[in-house]
Design an enzyme around this catalytic site. Structure first.
Site, PDB file in Angstrom:
ATOM      1  N   HIS A  18       0.841  -1.205   0.000  1.00 48.92           N
ATOM      2  CA  HIS A  18       0.000   0.000   0.000  1.00 48.92           C
ATOM      3  C   HIS A  18       0.875   1.255   0.000  1.00 48.92           C
ATOM      4  CE1 HIS A  18      -3.618   2.378   1.135  1.00 48.92           C
ATOM      5  NE2 HIS A  18      -2.717   3.139   1.759  1.00 48.92           N
ATOM      6  N   GLU A  19       1.863   1.288   0.882  1.00 46.91           N
ATOM      7  CA  GLU A  19       2.736   2.464   0.977  1.00 46.91           C
ATOM      8  C   GLU A  19       3.638   2.605  -0.243  1.00 46.91           C
ATOM      9  OE1 GLU A  19       2.298   4.743   3.151  1.00 46.91           O
ATOM     10  OE2 GLU A  19       0.791   3.584   4.238  1.00 46.91           O
ATOM     11  N   HIS A  22       1.776   4.582  -2.809  1.00 51.05           N
ATOM     12  CA  HIS A  22       1.913   6.014  -2.574  1.00 51.05           C
ATOM     13  C   HIS A  22       3.304   6.507  -3.010  1.00 51.05           C
ATOM     14  CE1 HIS A  22      -1.853   6.434  -0.544  1.00 51.05           C
ATOM     15  NE2 HIS A  22      -1.511   5.738   0.531  1.00 51.05           N
TER      16      HIS A  22
END
Length: 383
Positions: A18-19, A22
């Site tokens: 997920h990170e 980003h």
């Protein structure tokens, strides 16, 4: 120990992906990432790359985060006065700050985290389908419990379920899904029997049943089981990709329908789980994989395979949760950016502050419900 290790492995992969979503979106948009951390707490190891990003491994291996220049995270709450002071302080470097990027780029960076979670699930399911093929349990009634809802409705062994409440049924798990979403409702179904189509109504009742992982859950049941009819097919790369995308789509659809029915008061929220639930399920899956294996090699293979599937499911869940239109989550900030794009200006600082407080209250409320469900489930394990 197995439970802890399984949980750490699952949650770390899901959150780090997920990170990374980003991070790479920010990098593509020219935003400088100051820190990418694997885990939280004190630093165990750190290295700075040629772009100036510090990559660190922390003592608490429970996910991770990315911190962009002048920001607490890809979805933090900006403050107008602080941003003005930051722009003055950064000077030419302000164009590498997340908050000074065009709204469409900020939206891409924020959305990239959930998108990365969905892509991870697609990759996992693709690998599984390409390696093992796809098996489907036919939607055929194989057994009927005496005095059950199915018997009262007139179902017979050998009936093939074609439709439930207007939804086409392709496999036996679809039947359980449709009934799970409609507890205590009179559900119209269509079955095929000896070449004839027959319409009937079944009312699934809520009962406490084993979940296959050593515990019990309250679910809507109708009292019939599947036949032994299973369809298997080997899939090529293109078919595997299509099947993987379809599988992710089914999980997203089911989750969305379940949440909507909770909101509209048609199903209880007892299937919502929080961190304790993730810990519990990770441990149950890991221990079952080892206990049911005939050798150390089978145990290792089964454990890896089952945890990989768990990663895919939790990854979808994390992506969906983050897309909820709640201000402190990615989805809430996407709503803010949509307003900014339409209105030509950001939402006022006061409105954003109110939204932050409301969002925090909603998230805490969801966590309380989920944690209560986790505690109820833990209290009933093995009973």
């Amino acid at each position: 120990m197995i439970t802890i290790l399984a949980f750490v492995a699952v949650i770390s992969v899901v959150v780090i992906i997920h990170e990374l979503g980003h991070y790479f979106a920010g990098r593509w948009c020219g935003v400088h990432a100051e820190v990418f951390s694997v885990g939280f707490g004190p630093t165990l190891f750190a290295v700075r790359d040629r772009r100036g990003t510090i990559w660190r491994i922390a003592a608490l291996p429970l996910g991770g985060y990315v911190r962009f220049m002048g920001d607490a995270g890809a979805a933090s709450e900006p403050d107008a006065e602080k941003l003005a002071a930051m722009r003055t302080k950064l000077g030419a470097d302000a164009n590498r700050c997340f908050h000074f990027k065009p709204v469409w780029q900020r939206a891409i960076i924020v959305a990239a985290g959930p998108i990365a979670n969905f892509l991870l699930a697609i990759v996992v399911f693709f690998a599984l389908f390409a390696t093992f093929g796809q098996s489907t349990q036919a939607p055929v009634v194989g057994s009927i419990r005496a005095e059950s809802e199915a018997e009262r409705a007139g179902l017979e062994v050998g009936d093939r379920v074609v439709q439930i409440a207007g939804s086409r049924i392709e496999a036996f798990p679809d039947i359980m899904t449709e009934f799970m979403l409609r507890p205590d409702e009179a559900v119209p179904i269509q079955i095929e029997r000896d070449g004839r189509m027959i319409d009937m109504v079944v009312t699934p009742s809520i009962a406490r049943v084993p979940d296959g992982l050593g515990g019990y859950r309250e679910r809507a049941i109708v009292g019939f089981g599947p036949s032994g009819e299973i369809f298997y097919r080997q899939l090529g790369p293109i078919e595997s990709l299509g099947a993987a995308i379809a599988q992710v789509g089914r999980v997203i659809s089911l989750t969305g329908r379940y949440v909507w029915r909770i909101i509209t008061g048609r199903v209880p929220p007892n299937m919502l789980n929080g961190p304790l639930g993730i810990v519990t399920v990770s441990g149950q899956v890991a221990n079952a994989s080892i206990d049911n294996a005939g050798s150390a090699g089978q145990a290792a293979g089964g454990l890896a395979l089952n945890l990989i599937q768990l990663v895919a499911l939790f990854s979808i869940g994390l992506g969906l949760v983050n897309l909820l239109p709640i201000p402190i989550l990615d989805g809430g900030h996407l709503v803010y950016y949509a307003y900014e794009a339409v209105a030509g200006r950001p939402l006022s600082a006061k409105a954003q502050a109110i939204g932050f407080r409301v969002g925090l209250a909603l998230v805490l409320g969801l966590m309380l419900v989920a944690t209560w469900n986790d505690l109820v489930y833990l209290g009933g394990l093995g009973s």
